[in-house]
Design an enzyme around this catalytic site. Structure first.
Site, PDB file in Angstrom:
ATOM      1  N   HIS A 195      15.585  38.817 -39.184  1.00  0.00           N
ATOM      2  CA  HIS A 195      14.496  38.337 -38.323  1.00  0.00           C
ATOM      3  C   HIS A 195      13.140  38.571 -38.985  1.00  0.00           C
ATOM      4  CE1 HIS A 195      17.186  37.557 -35.039  1.00  0.00           C
ATOM      5  NE2 HIS A 195      17.517  38.822 -34.868  1.00  0.00           N
TER       6      HIS A 195
ATOM      7  N   HIS B 222      20.574  42.992 -39.869  1.00  0.00           N
ATOM      8  CA  HIS B 222      20.306  41.992 -38.833  1.00  0.00           C
ATOM      9  C   HIS B 222      18.806  41.887 -38.543  1.00  0.00           C
ATOM     10  CE1 HIS B 222      21.442  39.578 -35.274  1.00  0.00           C
ATOM     11  NE2 HIS B 222      20.370  40.128 -34.723  1.00  0.00           N
ATOM     12  N   GLU B 223      18.177  43.041 -38.343  1.00  0.00           N
ATOM     13  CA  GLU B 223      16.742  43.030 -38.020  1.00  0.00           C
ATOM     14  C   GLU B 223      15.911  42.589 -39.217  1.00  0.00           C
ATOM     15  OE1 GLU B 223      15.865  43.203 -35.053  1.00  0.00           O
ATOM     16  OE2 GLU B 223      17.795  43.869 -34.274  1.00  0.00           O
TER      17      GLU B 223
END
Length: 366
Positions: free
Chosen positions: A21, A17-18
């Site tokens: 980003h 997920h990170e």
């Protein structure tokens, strides 16, 4: 080891997920000064040319830091490569990239699982239906049903070794609200009888708070081609995605009946550990399901989540100017406090329930 495996899966999903980003920001030339897996004290860190990479003590979390939020940053506030100075679309791509990464990862995991295990060919059915109470407050658990029990008969009617058993049991439960029904169950190769009374649900049907699944083992075959794997993985992904959306919809429309099924980190790790214990490959299904859930939760328009930030961007796009910073900070801080409070509540609740199941702990207090 199974618990550590489940925690590792959650840590990987957060990392994915990170990374979404991070990659979305860096690919657009947006400045990123911190990339962290976990929260709390720093265990390991590496200072890159632009970004500090860190691993922290508590792996169930992570963040990507931007100079915009760093009061000690020496980057001029009007630098065009700061996130806040980019157009709305650029920022929306960065914010939504974590959700997109989780969805792509879930699909690839399903592809990997089909490639390793094979394509489901058929089910070898055995008599009965496998059951699992959704929580300790459910009618099923209070009546004595435990995870792994096999219901062999309901109200004297045997449940055959076929795909008709689960619908048959479901119908008997749903058509007997506030009426006692008798079950014959198999536990540890021993049969016993139980009686329970389904509660009246909001839809007028009986509910006992139990998950049902066929008492069957799957037979697999090798895939005919890579295209078959990708196609079947896409179908499976769609089923999981739609099913997860449906579950969130029921939580909103029928909160009283479904709120008890909400799980926090402790229960999620417990489920993952159980799957890993049964079969290590099951962790792939676990990873795909949790990754999809993580994506959908994060896209909800709630403060402190990606969806909340996207909502602010939408308002900014419609107004032609951003929402005042003090309002954004107030909403985000309030949302963060509420989410942390919910997380702590679920952890305490589930840890207490988990501890109560351990016989050796109970003996300490006798």
């Amino acid at each position: 080891m199974s618990v550590l495996a489940a925690i590792a899966v959650l840590a990987v999903l957060i990392l994915v997920h990170e990374l979404g980003h991070f990659v979305a920001a860096r690919s657009q030339g947006i400045l990123v000064n911190r990339f962290s897996l976990g929260f709390g004290p720093v265990l390991l860190k590496y200072q890159g040319k632009q970004t500090e990479y860190a691993v922290r003590a508590f792996p169930l979390g992570g963040f990507v830091g931007f100079p915009d939020d760093d009061p000690d940053s020496d980057i001029p506030p009007n630098d065009p490569n700061l996130l806040r100075n980019r157009p709305v679309l650029d920022r929306a791509i960065v914010i939504s990239a974590g959700v997109i990464a989780n969805l792509i990862f879930a699909y690839l995991v399903l592809v990997l699982q089909l490639g390793i295990v094979g394509i489901p060919k058929e089910l070898n059915y055995k008599a009965g239906v496998a059951v699992q109470p959704v929580n300790q407050e459910s009618v099923a658990y209070q009546a004595g049903i435990r995870e792994g029990d096999i219901i062999l008969a309901v109200n004297g009617q045997e449940l055959p070794a076929s795909d008709k058993s689960t619908p048959l049991l479901t119908k008997e439960i749903q058509t007997h609200p506030n009426q006692q029904i008798e079950l014959k169950i198999l536990r540890d190769n021993q049969q016993q009888s139980l009686k329970l009374t389904p509660k009246l649900g909001a839809d007028g049907k009986g509910v006992v708070g139990v998950a049902l699944s066929p008492n069957a083992t799957a037979v697999y075959r090798r895939p005919n081609s890579p295209f078959e794997i990708f196609g079947l993985a896409a179908n499976r992904f769609q089923q999981l995605f739609v099913g997860t959306l449906s579950g969130f919809g029921q939580l909103i429309t029928n909160f009283q009946q479904t709120a008890g099924q909400v799980s926090g980190p402790v229960n999620i790790v417990k489920i993952g550990a159980k799957l890993a214990e049964d079969n290590t490959v099951n962790l792939l299904s676990f990873a795909a399901i949790i990754s999809i859930n993580l994506a959908i939760i994060n896209i909800l328009p709630l403060p402190a989540l990606d969806g909340g930030q996207l909502a602010f961007l939408l308002i900014e796009g419609l107004r032609g100017k951003p929402v005042p910073a003090r309002i954004q900070e107030g909403v985000m801080q309030t949302g963060l406090v509420l989410l942390l409070g919910l997380g702590i509540f679920l952890i305490v609740k589930e840890t207490t329930q988990l501890t109560s199941q351990l016989e050796w702990v109970q003996k300490l207090f006798q």
